[in-house]
Write a protein that holds these residues in place. Structure first.
Motif, PDB file in Angstrom:
ATOM      1  N   THR A   1     105.768  37.999  52.820  1.00  0.00           N
ATOM      2  CA  THR A   1     105.864  36.646  53.148  1.00  0.00           C
ATOM      3  C   THR A   1     104.646  35.916  52.989  1.00  0.00           C
ATOM      4  OG1 THR A   1     106.179  35.179  55.544  1.00  0.00           O
ATOM      5  CG2 THR A   1     105.195  37.612  55.588  1.00  0.00           C
ATOM      6  N   VAL A   2     104.596  34.988  52.317  1.00  0.00           N
ATOM      7  CA  VAL A   2     103.489  34.129  51.965  1.00  0.00           C
ATOM      8  C   VAL A   2     103.476  32.517  52.246  1.00  0.00           C
ATOM      9  CG1 VAL A   2     102.946  35.952  50.369  1.00  0.00           C
ATOM     10  CG2 VAL A   2     104.293  33.766  49.763  1.00  0.00           C
ATOM     11  N   GLY A   3     102.335  31.861  51.937  1.00  0.00           N
ATOM     12  CA  GLY A   3     102.466  30.553  52.024  1.00  0.00           C
ATOM     13  C   GLY A   3     102.057  30.051  53.461  1.00  0.00           C
ATOM     14  N   ALA A   4     100.795  30.509  53.961  1.00  0.00           N
ATOM     15  CA  ALA A   4     100.811  30.342  55.318  1.00  0.00           C
ATOM     16  C   ALA A   4     100.723  28.851  55.657  1.00  0.00           C
ATOM     17  CB  ALA A   4      99.051  30.741  55.658  1.00  0.00           C
ATOM     18  N   GLY A   5     101.550  28.644  56.481  1.00  0.00           N
ATOM     19  CA  GLY A   5     102.004  27.346  57.033  1.00  0.00           C
ATOM     20  C   GLY A   5     103.567  27.740  57.365  1.00  0.00           C
ATOM     21  N   PRO A   6     104.348  26.915  58.105  1.00  0.00           N
ATOM     22  CA  PRO A   6     103.824  25.501  58.506  1.00  0.00           C
ATOM     23  C   PRO A   6     102.937  25.168  59.791  1.00  0.00           C
ATOM     24  CG  PRO A   6     106.107  25.960  59.460  1.00  0.00           C
ATOM     25  CD  PRO A   6     105.532  27.048  58.470  1.00  0.00           C
TER      26      PRO A   6
END
Length: 797
Positions: A474-479
């Motif tokens: 799980t990546v893409g720190a956000g939203p």
């Protein structure tokens, strides 16, 4: 939809008119790097620049009784010696960490780990500064250190953070994820339950370039320019404004070329703040650059988890539930990068790639007398530990059930039609098709042939192991509604301007440490606007020149900033439509887009290219109301969800029965990172991550003795892999685009580091089956493998 690509070591260049996915565009930044023309922190020399050096504590736990700087101040070339008392007077003695704790900049009360910062010397050159450190006289009152995380919870253990009012023990937090009662019910009725303690030892990013800063404070206008080895320039600027009280618009953070980061350069280290204080005190620029021992001993580590894992299953091999109790050693200060709105962090993905009925996890964080944590070291906030745990447990289950480990995984995968899939800890996986990736890795490996070879070798007394791992990351720190760092939301900005001549500049908020941003983001703009990538410059690493964003870590560059770049390019394209309509004397709705130009529907000969439109935007054409005279735009992208790349890895090892030496003979890595922007850059990221995984599995550990002395303070003791220790990597891929990302990209930077350690350890344990070995903790050094073969396996130091 998922597409499968056969293994192709040297694919053709592809279609140059379609920059994303097909063309292996050479990295635009490489000409300066291969010529030795990169511009790194230590290359920065400012007029009148001074040099700083840090005196570090030689002990792990002690009261600071006194400190005498008289002789050091008298040393030739020394201009200042700064102590904790000096910082107290400036209200700078303590600084916030990434997890909203505080950390001492210089010791004011007591030392809490070996290598902690005690004093800072500023001198005319680095040699005088280092020499003066020896002249500082410090008296310590020794305390017993707490090195073992288990002992840290003992009622009689010394309290490390007695600076915190009301603190009576070393417990930092207790997190719970999932449903404990539901999970217990599933376990109580399961046919098979397996349990195992799994240790992921403390490791270090060990980038080629260590950390450093050059601070230049102008006392006339109150402006601070700070050159830093940082992965998050904008976040640093905000935190400096909070700590130092300098208006944020008067702080400029410049992050030049960075020789590797891997999360090590996310946080704010005391050395950065001390360089700023040194510049304020002396009125001159001050440079501080740490040496290798300082980097290994005192900057952010990763891992250091003790995990009690359990899996419940049917006798047919259907996995029903997983649960774990985790003890997390955070060192002397809780500096671990942690989204405050999601305290469980990304360990929540410990359910892996499997369709389960229940899951439960408890995580306890403790203080110890070790250097503090802080990094998302190629792990995206604990994904690496979570994946390692579940993949070891699945292999242990396979052994118990006498099932092939690959087949057991295939039997339990989340199915394509179940996506978007909500796991039992609340994450919603965006997309996935796991079986084709697993099948492709088995095909590339020749899996059945390998198993036959293994049986033949065992009959001859040879030790060969085959390890399998499958991961969902799980990546893409956000939203930002779910994720933040010290209150700052994880959304990224992007700005794009097309100049009158058709050349473009895109400004991004993430900072590269070798990922190829100057190439990748140019390709995204090229895909959206039809401008050749070589005509697009990417600006990053300077807060005066770029929009606000939270920086590069957790594989968030492409999932977040890449999305921002795609959207800002589309915004420019939409604006170009109105300008083109004015130039063609028609209505915007009568125009149709093809790569690089707007044209009149039904009359392709009547059209304008983006370059022509850009020139027209700055020319004499009467523009529509509300359209200004530039071809530019800016956006802030707040992603609706994380992205979930995945992969299937197979490792083949040979173990020397006499010495315990492990040779990684083959490694097959099949990754799915959604839409592939540049296959060459992706392969480079995978190769680096796989090498990193070999290091963690076989040799890397930050170890301590009972007195808290760090035993891994140099590359003589902290071993890292070279080309001699790794095989020729065999890579393949599938493509399952993210449904919510503007271009379907998911991120790749950390996947290989997540998936490779369990595959390697699974292979080693598989090789040692004739000796009855069912588990080994990393690092699997020759001595520890040999001991396991003798029935004397021991945990990491």
């Amino acid at each position: 939809m998922t597409t499968v690509q056969e293994h192709a070591p040297n694919p053709a260049a592809g279609d140059p008119g379609r920059p994303i996915g097909f063309g292996r565009l050479q990295r635009k930044e490489d000409p300066r790097f291969v010529r030795g023309k990169g511009h790194y922190l230590d290359d920065i020399v400012l007029p009148g620049m001074l040099h700083g050096a840090i005196l570090r504590a030689p002990v792990a736990h002690a009261r600071l009784v006194s400190i005498d700087t008289t002789e050091a101040l008298a040393h030739p070339g020394v201009l200042a010696v700064i102590t904790g008392k000096d910082l107290q007077a400036l209200n700078l003695a303590w600084a916030p960490t990434l997890s909203a704790d505080v950390q001492a900049v210089l010791v004011t009360d007591k030392v809490r780990f070996q290598g902690q910062e005690v004093a800072f010397v500023v001198a005319e050159d680095r040699y005088a500064a280092r020499d003066a450190l020896e002249l500082i006289d410090v008296e310590y009152d020794m305390f017993p250190p707490v090195i073992d995380a288990r002992r840290a919870l003992d009622p009689g253990a010394p309290v490390i953070r007695d600076d915190i009012e009301g603190r009576t023990d070393n417990r930092i937090f207790d997190w719970e994820i999932g449903d404990a009662a539901e999970t217990e019910a599933v376990f109580a009725n399961a046919d098979v339950v397996v349990a195992q303690e799994v240790v992921y030892p403390r490791v270090h990013p060990a980038p080629m370039e260590t950390c450093g800063a050059v601070a230049d404070f102008d006392p006339v206008d109150g402006r601070l320019t700070l050159y830093e080895t940082t992965q998050a320039p904008h976040a640093h600027r905000t935190l400096y404004a909070i700590v130092a009280g300098i208006p944020e618009h008067k702080i400029r953070i410049v992050s030049p070329d960075i020789g590797g980061g891997f999360g090590n350069k996310v946080g704010i280290y005391p050395g950065y703040i001390l360089a700023v204080v040194g510049s304020i005190v002396t009125g001159k620029p001050v440079k501080w650059v740490e040496d290798r021992s300082e980097n290994l001993m005192s900057t952010s580590f990763a891992r250091d988890y003790i995990m009690q894992g359990e899996i419940a299953a049917t006798k047919e091999g259907k996995i029903l539930a997983v649960r774990t109790n985790v003890l997390a050693d955070h060192g002397a200060f809780n500096a671990t990068a942690q989204p405050t709105k999601n305290p469980a962090g990304f360990f929540s993905i410990f359910t892996g790639s499997y369709d389960l009925k229940a899951a439960y996890c408890k995580v306890t964080g403790v203080y110890t007398n070790k250097a503090p944590g802080g990094v998302a070291y190629a792990c995206s906030f604990r994904v690496t530990e979570a994946v390692y745990l579940v993949e070891r447990m699945v292999d242990i289950l396979a052994r118990k059930l006498e099932m092939d480990p690959a087949e057991l995984r295939l039997k339990n995968f989340i199915k394509p039609e179940q996506f978007p899939y909500a796991n039992k800890t609340g994450w919603v996986y965006d997309s996935g098709n796991y079986e084709p990736a697993m099948r492709l890795s088995m095909q590339m490996a020749g899996y059945e042939d390998l198993r036959r070879e293994q049986l033949e070798k065992r009959e001859r007394g040879e030790l060969m192991g085959i390890g399998v791992s499958f991961f969902t990351e799980t990546v893409g720190a956000g939203p930002r509604k779910h994720f933040d760092i010290v209150g700052l939301g994880m959304a990224d900005g992007a700005e794009l301007r097309v100049h009158p001549t058709g050349k473009a500049v895109v400004r991004i908020s993430v900072q590269s440490q070798g990922q190829g941003h100057e190439t990748t983001f140019a390709q995204i703009v090229a895909e959206e606007l039809g401008i050749p990538p070589e005509s697009i410059d990417v600006v990053h690493g300077d807060t005066d020149q770029t929009p606000f964003g939270l920086g590069t870590y957790g594989s968030r560059s492409t999932p977040v900033s890449g999305g921002a770049v795609a959207l800002v390019a589309r915004k420019v394209r939409d604006k170009a439509r109105f300008i083109a309509a004015a130039m063609l004397e028609t209505r915007p709705e009568d125009l149709e887009w093809e790569k690089g130009r707007w044209f009149v529907k039904g009359d392709p000969s009547a059209g304008k290219t983006i370059a022509e439109i850009a020139f027209g935007a700055h020319g004499t054409v009467a523009l529509p109301e509300g359209i200004d005279g530039n071809l530019d735009a800016e956006v802030t992208y707040d992603p609706p969800n994380l992205t979930f790349p995945f992969g299937a890895y197979i490792c083949v090892v040979d173990v020397d029965a006499g010495t315990g030496h492990v040779k990684v003979r083959r490694f097959i890595a099949v990754d799915d990172c959604g839409t592939r922007i540049n296959p060459m850059i992706i392969e480079g990221q995978v190769h680096g991550g796989l090498t990193d995984g070999v290091g963690m599995a076989l040799m890397e550990i930050i170890a301590f003795d009972e007195e808290g002395n760090c035993l891994s303070g140099s590359f003589m003791d902290y071993l890292i892999p070279t080309a001699m220790e790794v095989p020729d990597w065999e890579t393949g891929f599938t493509v399952t685009p993210s449904p919510h990302h503007p271009i379907g990209a998911k991120g790749i930077g950390e996947s290989a580091t997540v998936g490779s350690p369990p595959a390697i350890v699974n292979a080693i344990v598989d090789a040692l089956t004739p000796y009855g070995v069912t588990h080994m903790d990393m690092p699997c050094t020759p001595a520890r493998v040999w001991e396991a073969m003798q029935g004397r396996a021991r945990p990491p130091v």
